[in-house]
Design a protein around this motif. Structure first.
Motif, PDB file in Angstrom:
ATOM      1  N   GLU A   1       0.771   5.034  -7.262  1.00 21.75           N
ATOM      2  CA  GLU A   1       1.010   4.361  -5.975  1.00 21.75           C
ATOM      3  C   GLU A   1       0.446   5.178  -4.821  1.00 21.75           C
ATOM      4  O   GLU A   1      -0.111   4.628  -3.868  1.00 21.75           O
ATOM      5  CB  GLU A   1       2.514   4.126  -5.780  1.00 21.75           C
ATOM      6  CG  GLU A   1       2.828   3.283  -4.555  1.00 21.75           C
ATOM      7  CD  GLU A   1       4.320   3.022  -4.382  1.00 21.75           C
ATOM      8  OE1 GLU A   1       4.697   2.514  -3.308  1.00 21.75           O
ATOM      9  OE2 GLU A   1       5.106   3.339  -5.298  1.00 21.75           O
TER      10      GLU A   1
ATOM     11  N   LYS B   1       2.959   6.685   3.805  1.00 21.37           N
ATOM     12  CA  LYS B   1       3.549   6.307   2.518  1.00 21.37           C
ATOM     13  C   LYS B   1       3.076   7.246   1.419  1.00 21.37           C
ATOM     14  O   LYS B   1       3.858   7.660   0.553  1.00 21.37           O
ATOM     15  CB  LYS B   1       3.174   4.860   2.163  1.00 21.37           C
ATOM     16  CG  LYS B   1       3.917   3.795   2.950  1.00 21.37           C
ATOM     17  CD  LYS B   1       3.457   2.401   2.521  1.00 21.37           C
ATOM     18  CE  LYS B   1       4.161   1.308   3.328  1.00 21.37           C
ATOM     19  NZ  LYS B   1       3.673  -0.049   2.939  1.00 21.37           N
TER      20      LYS B   1
ATOM     21  N   ILE C   1      -6.392   2.471   0.258  1.00 19.62           N
ATOM     22  CA  ILE C   1      -6.320   1.425   1.285  1.00 19.62           C
ATOM     23  C   ILE C   1      -6.487   2.048   2.664  1.00 19.62           C
ATOM     24  O   ILE C   1      -7.254   1.548   3.504  1.00 19.62           O
ATOM     25  CB  ILE C   1      -4.984   0.663   1.212  1.00 19.62           C
ATOM     26  CG1 ILE C   1      -4.832  -0.053  -0.131  1.00 19.62           C
ATOM     27  CG2 ILE C   1      -4.875  -0.330   2.372  1.00 19.62           C
ATOM     28  CD1 ILE C   1      -5.837  -1.129  -0.401  1.00 19.62           C
ATOM     29  N   ALA C   2      -5.774   3.142   2.905  1.00 15.92           N
ATOM     30  CA  ALA C   2      -5.852   3.815   4.202  1.00 15.92           C
ATOM     31  C   ALA C   2      -7.277   4.255   4.503  1.00 15.92           C
ATOM     32  O   ALA C   2      -7.796   4.039   5.607  1.00 15.92           O
ATOM     33  CB  ALA C   2      -4.911   5.025   4.221  1.00 15.92           C
TER      34      ALA C   2
ATOM     35  N   GLU D   1      -1.690   0.705  11.104  1.00 14.22           N
ATOM     36  CA  GLU D   1      -1.601   0.369   9.681  1.00 14.22           C
ATOM     37  C   GLU D   1      -2.182   1.487   8.816  1.00 14.22           C
ATOM     38  O   GLU D   1      -1.630   1.831   7.769  1.00 14.22           O
ATOM     39  CB  GLU D   1      -2.319  -0.953   9.408  1.00 14.22           C
ATOM     40  CG  GLU D   1      -2.135  -1.448   7.978  1.00 14.22           C
ATOM     41  CD  GLU D   1      -2.682  -2.847   7.749  1.00 14.22           C
ATOM     42  OE1 GLU D   1      -2.810  -3.242   6.571  1.00 14.22           O
ATOM     43  OE2 GLU D   1      -2.979  -3.546   8.736  1.00 14.22           O
ATOM     44  N   THR D   2      -3.302   2.047   9.257  1.00 17.62           N
ATOM     45  CA  THR D   2      -3.892   3.181   8.543  1.00 17.62           C
ATOM     46  C   THR D   2      -2.891   4.316   8.443  1.00 17.62           C
ATOM     47  O   THR D   2      -2.680   4.906   7.382  1.00 17.62           O
ATOM     48  CB  THR D   2      -5.153   3.671   9.282  1.00 17.62           C
ATOM     49  OG1 THR D   2      -6.113   2.618   9.327  1.00 17.62           O
ATOM     50  CG2 THR D   2      -5.765   4.873   8.584  1.00 17.62           C
TER      51      THR D   2
ATOM     52  N   GLN E   1       0.328   4.173   8.623  1.00 14.34           N
ATOM     53  CA  GLN E   1       1.448   3.812   7.736  1.00 14.34           C
ATOM     54  C   GLN E   1       1.102   4.047   6.269  1.00 14.34           C
ATOM     55  O   GLN E   1       1.925   4.547   5.508  1.00 14.34           O
ATOM     56  CB  GLN E   1       1.826   2.344   7.960  1.00 14.34           C
ATOM     57  CG  GLN E   1       2.536   2.075   9.279  1.00 14.34           C
ATOM     58  CD  GLN E   1       2.625   0.585   9.584  1.00 14.34           C
ATOM     59  OE1 GLN E   1       2.280  -0.257   8.745  1.00 14.34           O
ATOM     60  NE2 GLN E   1       3.073   0.252  10.785  1.00 14.34           N
ATOM     61  N   HIS E   2      -0.115   3.701   5.873  1.00 18.32           N
ATOM     62  CA  HIS E   2      -0.520   3.914   4.478  1.00 18.32           C
ATOM     63  C   HIS E   2      -0.586   5.403   4.149  1.00 18.32           C
ATOM     64  O   HIS E   2      -0.143   5.826   3.077  1.00 18.32           O
ATOM     65  CB  HIS E   2      -1.866   3.250   4.206  1.00 18.32           C
ATOM     66  CG  HIS E   2      -1.801   1.751   4.069  1.00 18.32           C
ATOM     67  ND1 HIS E   2      -1.188   1.133   2.996  1.00 18.32           N
ATOM     68  CD2 HIS E   2      -2.258   0.767   4.879  1.00 18.32           C
ATOM     69  CE1 HIS E   2      -1.285  -0.187   3.138  1.00 18.32           C
ATOM     70  NE2 HIS E   2      -1.927  -0.429   4.266  1.00 18.32           N
ATOM     71  N   TYR E   3      -1.142   6.202   5.063  1.00 17.70           N
ATOM     72  CA  TYR E   3      -1.187   7.644   4.818  1.00 17.70           C
ATOM     73  C   TYR E   3       0.227   8.227   4.756  1.00 17.70           C
ATOM     74  O   TYR E   3       0.511   9.100   3.932  1.00 17.70           O
ATOM     75  CB  TYR E   3      -1.992   8.356   5.906  1.00 17.70           C
ATOM     76  CG  TYR E   3      -3.482   8.349   5.661  1.00 17.70           C
ATOM     77  CD1 TYR E   3      -4.021   8.835   4.476  1.00 17.70           C
ATOM     78  CD2 TYR E   3      -4.365   7.865   6.630  1.00 17.70           C
ATOM     79  CE1 TYR E   3      -5.394   8.831   4.249  1.00 17.70           C
ATOM     80  CE2 TYR E   3      -5.741   7.855   6.421  1.00 17.70           C
ATOM     81  CZ  TYR E   3      -6.244   8.347   5.227  1.00 17.70           C
ATOM     82  OH  TYR E   3      -7.604   8.340   4.992  1.00 17.70           O
TER      83      TYR E   3
ATOM     84  N   HIS F   1      -3.160   4.498  -4.587  1.00 16.54           N
ATOM     85  CA  HIS F   1      -3.387   3.163  -4.014  1.00 16.54           C
ATOM     86  C   HIS F   1      -3.285   3.204  -2.494  1.00 16.54           C
ATOM     87  O   HIS F   1      -4.167   2.688  -1.782  1.00 16.54           O
ATOM     88  CB  HIS F   1      -2.369   2.179  -4.595  1.00 16.54           C
ATOM     89  CG  HIS F   1      -2.426   0.816  -3.990  1.00 16.54           C
ATOM     90  ND1 HIS F   1      -3.333  -0.139  -4.363  1.00 16.54           N
ATOM     91  CD2 HIS F   1      -1.673   0.247  -2.996  1.00 16.54           C
ATOM     92  CE1 HIS F   1      -3.149  -1.236  -3.642  1.00 16.54           C
ATOM     93  NE2 HIS F   1      -2.158  -1.023  -2.810  1.00 16.54           N
ATOM     94  N   GLU F   2      -2.214   3.815  -1.976  1.00 17.30           N
ATOM     95  CA  GLU F   2      -2.022   3.902  -0.528  1.00 17.30           C
ATOM     96  C   GLU F   2      -3.148   4.700   0.125  1.00 17.30           C
ATOM     97  O   GLU F   2      -3.646   4.340   1.195  1.00 17.30           O
ATOM     98  CB  GLU F   2      -0.668   4.552  -0.215  1.00 17.30           C
ATOM     99  CG  GLU F   2       0.541   3.758  -0.654  1.00 17.30           C
ATOM    100  CD  GLU F   2       0.694   2.439   0.085  1.00 17.30           C
ATOM    101  OE1 GLU F   2       0.152   2.289   1.193  1.00 17.30           O
ATOM    102  OE2 GLU F   2       1.359   1.527  -0.455  1.00 17.30           O
TER     103      GLU F   2
END
Length: 331
Positions: A205, A302, A212-213, A295-296, A298-300, A208-209
């Motif tokens: 996971e 996570k 996307i980031a 959003e970027t 937030q993914h980093y 994956h994050e």
């Protein structure tokens, strides 16, 4: 990014593994392009992630090396075939394989790279330290990543001829093209360390994050980065008419007049600087730039939160440093 002693040691291990591959001298047109593709270089991020994941889970990074080589050979295989599909004449500042030789040679050399990537995993089937279940798991994770990468590439190609693409569809595409192999790299490193299913899942996971980031951040930097650092003028993707996360969100949020203007600029053969700047301005007024930046982040975050569930170690710190570096990059 300044590299630590651990970073350098792992890269040396990976480079030595790649150089030690037993590639025949003949047929030259098959194996010379294979070696060339690997020797052109790259940051070796994916095999590095495999080794770091193994260390994070308490394993010996030597055990992760066959998996690390597999993901790096596979990654370079995808680049050889991508360059054919994109008619890209250069790769990492050097002639692409298809340009240096020809398209048929590039296809066949790519095919043997693909096969050799799988061959690296045989080391686990020949090592009594690994169970049949672990050997199978490595193959399953690797095969699923291959399929997902191909799906992502297919979607990317389909999007070129489509008039509209949703932001959810775009995320699915980059989850395939970019995130899938990062995720697999980390999970395979965990398997090489005999890690628990929970550790495997958390590292998968995390990858994956991270993927996307990285990709939506790349789209954002195209619009806002310093051109001297980024290497091209702001809005380069708009000049090229590319569908990016930013243009897709802008089209979803725009009113009819704004939408027509944005689409006309994307469709134009040679848009003016003024038109591109107006699209960038619309992205700002529609809160696309701020929202994608958030959003970027937030993914980093996570990914960093997932990393915190693992015990502190030099491997964990190295991966944390990499994530922070990527999160703060400006080009």
């Amino acid at each position: 990014m300044s590299t630590s002693k651990l970073h350098r040691q792992l890269l040396e291990k990976i480079e030595k593994g790649l150089q030690d591959l037993l590639l025949p001298d003949d047929p030259q047109t098959l194996y010379q392009p294979f070696r060339y593709a690997l020797d052109v270089g790259g940051k070796r991020i994916r095999p590095l992630l495999t080794c770091l994941a193994c260390g994070i889970c308490g394993g010996d990074t030597e055990d992760a090396l066959p998996a690390a080589l597999a993901v790096e050979i596979l990654h370079n295989f995808t680049l050889v075939h991508d360059d054919i599909m994109d008619s890209a004449e250069t790769r990492r500042g050097e002639p692409s394989v298809y340009k240096k030789w020809n398209e048929n040679i590039a296809i066949l050399s790519g095919d043997v790279m693909f096969a050799d990537a799988y061959r690296q995993l045989a080391a686990y089937g020949q090592n009594d330290a690994f169970t049949k279940q672990e050997y199978t798991a490595l193959h399953d994770v690797f095969s699923e990543a291959v399929i997902t990468v191909c799906e992502g590439q297919a979607l990317d190609m389909e999007f070129v001829n489509r008039t509209s693409v949703s932001h959810n569809e775009y995320i699915r595409m980059i989850a395939g093209k970019t995130a899938a192999l990062l995720s697999a790299s980390l999970e395979m490193g965990a398997i090489a360390a005999h890690a628990s299913p929970q550790m495997r899942e958390e590292l998968a996971e995390l990858g994956h994050e991270m993927g996307i980031a990285f990709q939506i951040q790349d789209d954002l930097l195209d619009a806002v980065a310093d051109p001297e650092k980024f290497g091209k003028k702001p809005g380069g993707d708009i000049y090229e008419g590319k569908k990016t996360y930013l243009t897709i969100l802008a089209l979803e949020r725009a009113d009819e007049d704004q939408k027509r203007f944005i689409q006309s600029v994307l469709d134009a053969q040679d848009p003016t600087q003024e038109e591109v700047e107006k699209v960038l301005s619309l992205m700002g007024s529609l809160n696309v730039l701020d929202d994608v930046a958030a959003e970027t982040d937030q993914h980093y975050q996570k990914a960093l939160n997932l990393l915190q569930s693992f015990d502190s170690s030099e491997y964990q710190q190295e991966l944390k440093n990499l994530l922070i570096f990527l999160r703060n990059r400006d080009h």
